[in-house]
Design a protein around this motif. Structure first.
Motif, PDB file in Angstrom:
ATOM      1  N   MET A 132       0.831  -1.204   0.000  1.00  0.00           N
ATOM      2  CA  MET A 132       0.000   0.000   0.000  1.00  0.00           C
ATOM      3  C   MET A 132       0.868   1.256   0.000  1.00  0.00           C
ATOM      4  SD  MET A 132      -3.104  -1.060   2.566  1.00  0.00           S
ATOM      5  CE  MET A 132      -3.935   0.508   2.346  1.00  0.00           C
ATOM      6  N   ILE A 133       1.969   1.217   0.748  1.00  0.00           N
ATOM      7  CA  ILE A 133       2.886   2.355   0.774  1.00  0.00           C
ATOM      8  C   ILE A 133       3.517   2.565  -0.597  1.00  0.00           C
ATOM      9  CG2 ILE A 133       5.160   3.078   1.644  1.00  0.00           C
ATOM     10  CD1 ILE A 133       4.307   2.145   4.388  1.00  0.00           C
ATOM     11  N   LEU A 134       3.824   1.468  -1.281  1.00  0.00           N
ATOM     12  CA  LEU A 134       4.425   1.564  -2.612  1.00  0.00           C
ATOM     13  C   LEU A 134       3.526   2.324  -3.581  1.00  0.00           C
ATOM     14  CD1 LEU A 134       6.732   0.656  -4.553  1.00  0.00           C
ATOM     15  CD2 LEU A 134       5.393  -1.407  -4.977  1.00  0.00           C
ATOM     16  N   PHE A 135       2.215   2.120  -3.459  1.00  0.00           N
ATOM     17  CA  PHE A 135       1.274   2.738  -4.387  1.00  0.00           C
ATOM     18  C   PHE A 135       0.654   4.037  -3.846  1.00  0.00           C
ATOM     19  CE2 PHE A 135       1.356  -1.693  -5.786  1.00  0.00           C
ATOM     20  CZ  PHE A 135       1.533  -1.522  -7.153  1.00  0.00           C
ATOM     21  N   HIS A 136       1.084   4.470  -2.673  1.00  0.00           N
ATOM     22  CA  HIS A 136       0.555   5.720  -2.117  1.00  0.00           C
ATOM     23  C   HIS A 136       1.278   6.910  -2.733  1.00  0.00           C
ATOM     24  CE1 HIS A 136      -0.572   8.856   0.726  1.00  0.00           C
ATOM     25  NE2 HIS A 136      -1.516   8.053   1.171  1.00  0.00           N
ATOM     26  N   PRO A 137       0.555   7.899  -3.275  1.00  0.00           N
ATOM     27  CA  PRO A 137       1.215   9.043  -3.940  1.00  0.00           C
ATOM     28  C   PRO A 137       2.176   9.802  -3.025  1.00  0.00           C
ATOM     29  CG  PRO A 137      -1.139   9.028  -4.421  1.00  0.00           C
ATOM     30  CD  PRO A 137      -0.905   7.986  -3.379  1.00  0.00           C
ATOM     31  N   GLY A 138       1.851   9.867  -1.732  1.00  0.00           N
ATOM     32  CA  GLY A 138       2.698  10.610  -0.805  1.00  0.00           C
ATOM     33  C   GLY A 138       4.062  10.011  -0.607  1.00  0.00           C
ATOM     34  N   THR A 139       4.205   8.734  -0.937  1.00  0.00           N
ATOM     35  CA  THR A 139       5.489   8.056  -0.768  1.00  0.00           C
ATOM     36  C   THR A 139       6.567   8.677  -1.658  1.00  0.00           C
ATOM     37  OG1 THR A 139       4.383   5.989  -0.234  1.00  0.00           O
ATOM     38  CG2 THR A 139       6.668   5.823  -0.924  1.00  0.00           C
ATOM     39  N   TRP A 140       6.165   9.127  -2.816  1.00  0.00           N
ATOM     40  CA  TRP A 140       7.134   9.583  -3.826  1.00  0.00           C
ATOM     41  C   TRP A 140       7.315  11.101  -3.831  1.00  0.00           C
ATOM     42  CZ3 TRP A 140       9.574   5.453  -5.418  1.00  0.00           C
ATOM     43  CH2 TRP A 140       8.894   4.225  -5.364  1.00  0.00           C
ATOM     44  N   LYS A 141       6.644  11.774  -2.893  1.00  0.00           N
ATOM     45  CA  LYS A 141       6.830  13.217  -2.804  1.00  0.00           C
ATOM     46  C   LYS A 141       8.068  13.534  -1.967  1.00  0.00           C
ATOM     47  CE  LYS A 141       1.942  14.450  -3.210  1.00  0.00           C
ATOM     48  NZ  LYS A 141       0.780  15.063  -2.519  1.00  0.00           N
ATOM     49  N   LYS A 142       8.777  14.573  -2.339  1.00  0.00           N
ATOM     50  CA  LYS A 142       9.944  14.992  -1.578  1.00  0.00           C
ATOM     51  C   LYS A 142       9.509  15.598  -0.260  1.00  0.00           C
ATOM     52  CE  LYS A 142      13.048  15.875  -5.472  1.00  0.00           C
ATOM     53  NZ  LYS A 142      13.918  16.880  -6.146  1.00  0.00           N
ATOM     54  N   SER A 143      10.117  15.107   0.820  1.00  0.00           N
ATOM     55  CA  SER A 143       9.757  15.625   2.130  1.00  0.00           C
ATOM     56  C   SER A 143      10.574  16.838   2.493  1.00  0.00           C
ATOM     57  CB  SER A 143       9.938  14.526   3.179  1.00  0.00           C
ATOM     58  OG  SER A 143      11.242  14.023   3.147  1.00  0.00           O
TER      59      SER A 143
END
Length: 480
Positions: free
Chosen positions: A469-480
């Motif tokens: 689920m984390i892999l497909f969550h859009p927020g995972t790939w946003k720069k923090s």
């Protein structure tokens, strides 16, 4: 996100897979399967080169957090599967890549569901690779890497948490590398013991290796069309015992190794696991005897099938889809419960079932005694709120994925029992279901779309949902 560290981990995984592929290459050479041996050798060299190139750039920091651990694990399993399917395509045993991918993901995730109508047509090299994929996936490839190649940074427990089954993951000993090494040492030793016992029963060495790998990883890929049915009662009995043993929390074996036998049997989850197994065997055996089957035959096949389904191994000695409805209902229930946390088995896990029941009891008691403060305990210790919360999130996510998966594959037009148990078998990493996907059936008739839905379910089930689920969550790939 520590991209270069994740990239380095992926490189290690690819290189390790390259080394693993040398084993079926050797099998191919031994059995004179030249094309198969060349395919595995080519892919082995390719993996070693690509893996080495991926690790050329060193990460600036060796520390990574939970999100990085989840990403590294989910990406590792996907890449490992994409590469692992190639031998089937290259040598023509499974020319369709989607089918080959389904087969190898079923292997790595220790599911055992298959698209093959006749497994005996496969080469020895491919049969070995299918079964060995169970052994690789049973304990986890990243746990293996942690055991032999220690990482610095002090946060490697995030890899263990993301790949190991169960509501919580802890260390057996102070250092994570030592914990990983102990787990694999126990895993390896039990596999060797099973191989020896199978050889004592006159099982050929190749068969013994493949079935031990399938049992240890609780995967269940057979090398015969009738699974285990054609072997002797002794051999079936050995496999029964080891299926059951590999479904036990490995902490149990650690306590026995350090001579704390009393503490081993004090593990509440293990006691529940034993009781559920005994109760299921008793109920099904009694029902079969009432329907006219012999006592020994009923007990023997029931003990095997209950161990096979509860540990999510999936081997079969009989077609339990033909059992009375009461027995089939129990078997489906066992598919959901699964084995212990910290084992190689799948399913929801006995420990989570315990936590859910204790939550219900706590809520009921608080309704009766509102002022009373109660905590949920396991093994005499209070369970942390984060563990309870993660169990609840797991269950909600599990049910949503379960319902959506059934809805999506129903587009193929198969009956509800087939669809229901197909998702049950893949999401819980069991292998066989009922009707079309029963012990004598397979998943070949599903559409390409449905196969990818079930592929996702197998990966989500093995990785306990959250990493996928984390892999497909859009927020995972946003720069923090």
């Amino acid at each position: 996100m520590n991209f270069w560290l994740i990239n380095s981990i992926l490189g290690r995984v690819i290189m390790l897979q390259g080394l693993f592929m040398l084993l079926p290459c050797i099998i191919g050479i031994f059995y004179g399967e030249r094309n198969d041996a060349l395919a595995y050798l080519f892919l082995s060299v390719l993996c070693l080169v690509v893996g080495k190139l991926a690790r050329i750039r060193k990460p600036k920091s060796a520390t990574f957090y939970a999100k990085d651990g989840f990403l590294a694990v989910s990406l590792s399993w996907i890449i490992m599967s994409l590469i692992g399917a190639l031998p089937f395509v290259l040598n023509g045993d499974i020319p369709n890549y989607t089918d080959a991918l389904f087969e190898i993901i079923s292997g790595f995730t220790t599911t055992g569901s298959s698209i093959l109508n006749n497994v005996e047509l496969l080469s020895h090299a491919n049969l070995f690779w299918r079964s060995f994929s169970h052994w690789i996936g049973g304990m986890g490839v990243l746990v293996f890497i942690l055991a032999i190649l220690p990482m610095s940074g002090g946060s490697t427990i995030n890899l263990m948490k993301a790949e190991s089954p169960g509501p919580s993951v802890g260390k057996l000993v102070p250092k994570m590398q030592q914990t990983a090494f102990l787990l694999y040492a126990i895993y390896f030793a039990m596999t060797i013991v099973e191989i020896i016992l199978l050889l004592i029963g006159d099982m050929p060495l190749f068969d013994a290796l493949c079935h031990a790998f399938g049992t240890a990883g609780t995967g269940g890929f057979g090398i015969k069309a009738d699974s285990i049915a054609g072997y002797s009662v002794y051999l079936q009995g050995v496999i029964t015992v080891f299926m059951f043993l590999f479904g036990v929390n490995f902490t149990f074996y650690y306590y026995i190794l350090i001579h704390k036998v009393k503490d081993a049997f004090q593990i509440e989850e293990v006691r529940w696991y034993f009781l559920i197994y005994i109760a299921a065997v008793f109920l099904i055996t009694g029902t079969l005897v009432r329907h006219g089957d012999g006592l020994f035959e009923s007990f023997h096949h029931t003990a095997f099938q209950v161990a096979s389904i509860m540990t999510t191994t999936g081997y079969a000695t009989v077609d339990f889809d033909k059992w009375p409805e009461f027995c089939r209902t129990i078997m489906v229930g066992l598919m959901f419960i699964g084995a212990c946390a910290g084992s190689t088995g799948g399913g929801i896990k006995v420990s989570r079932i315990m936590i859910y029941l204790k939550q219900v009891k706590k809520e009921l008691m608080q309704q009766i005694h509102p002022r009373q403060i109660r905590v949920i305990k396991m093994d005499g210790k209070a369970i942390e709120h984060t563990t309870v919360r993660s169990c609840n999130v797991f269950l909600m996510s599990y049910l949503v994925i379960y319902a959506i998966s059934i809805l999506l594959i129903s587009l193929d037009g198969f009956d509800f029992t087939t669809n229901f148990t197909a998702v049950t078998a893949t999401l819980n990493n069991i292998g066989p279901g009922l009707n079309m996907v029963g012990p004598n059936g397979n998943f070949a008739e599903f559409s390409v779309f449905s196969k990818y839905v079930l592929i996702f379910d197998m990966l989500a089930g093995r990785l306990e949902i959250i990493p996928m689920m984390i892999l497909f969550h859009p927020g995972t790939w946003k720069k923090s």
